[in-house]
Motif scaffolding. Structure first.
Motif, PDB file in Angstrom:
ATOM      1  N   PHE A  16      22.117  37.583  -7.423  1.00 24.04           N
ATOM      2  CA  PHE A  16      22.981  38.571  -6.794  1.00 24.04           C
ATOM      3  C   PHE A  16      22.479  38.812  -5.377  1.00 24.04           C
ATOM      4  N   PRO A  17      23.173  38.246  -4.368  1.00 25.11           N
ATOM      5  CA  PRO A  17      22.758  38.518  -2.995  1.00 25.11           C
ATOM      6  C   PRO A  17      23.074  39.969  -2.633  1.00 25.11           C
ATOM      7  N   ILE A  18      22.185  40.586  -1.869  1.00 29.97           N
ATOM      8  CA  ILE A  18      22.364  41.975  -1.445  1.00 29.97           C
ATOM      9  C   ILE A  18      22.166  42.029   0.066  1.00 29.97           C
ATOM     10  N   ASP A  19      23.098  42.642   0.755  1.00 29.02           N
ATOM     11  CA  ASP A  19      22.902  42.870   2.182  1.00 29.02           C
ATOM     12  C   ASP A  19      23.114  44.351   2.480  1.00 29.02           C
ATOM     13  N   ARG A  20      22.889  44.732   3.705  1.00 30.06           N
ATOM     14  CA  ARG A  20      22.969  46.150   4.055  1.00 30.06           C
ATOM     15  C   ARG A  20      24.382  46.703   3.875  1.00 30.06           C
TER      16      ARG A  20
END
Length: 141
Positions: free
Chosen positions: A21-25
């Motif tokens: 699961f990629p997470i960005d701001r």
């Protein structure tokens, strides 16, 4: 939607393949809006560092929610989770440049009555466990 997993097709020890699961701001800002948790450690780098964190960190409940998503996607039913609990062991650090990746896998630990199973989850970011004692009771088809 994924086909529903059947209770009869699952055994103790059945492994659920890991998902990333990629997470960005942006994910954190969107979650802050949905949850009402606007603590600046989740979106302002200077504040996070001023309070001793290495960078902005993901909301614990956001991280936990990804575990729930992992289980419901596997079960093929968004209402399959009967009970779910975790302990937060390390924060997910979300850099501005690279974001973060949450890697979740699972294993069926027990079969219960009423077509339910206990799934033990492993959640890591940057090789470090971020959730411990993560377990979901899941009702299968």
């Amino acid at each position: 939607m994924t086909a529903k997993v059947k209770y009869a097709d699952v055994e103790v020890g059945t492994e659920i393949p890991e998902r990333r699961f990629p997470i960005d701001r942006l994910n954190l800002v969107m979650y802050a809006g949905a949850s009402g948790d606007f603590n600046p450690i989740h979106w302002r780098e200077s504040f996070a560092k001023a309070v001793g964190l290495p960078d902005v960190i993901a909301h614990g409940m956001y991280t936990m929610a990804q575990g729930g998503r992992f289980v419901t996607d596997w079960a093929g039913d968004p209402g399959a989770v009967v009970d779910y609990g975790v302990r937060f062991s390390s924060p997910v650090v979300v850099s501005d440049a690279d974001g973060a990746t949450l890697v979740i896998s699972g294993k069926v630990e027990r079969k219960l009555d009423d077509n339910t199973v206990v799934v033990a989850l492993t959640a890591r970011s940057e090789g470090q466990k971020v959730l411990t004692r993560a377990k979901a009771v899941v009702r299968l088809a």
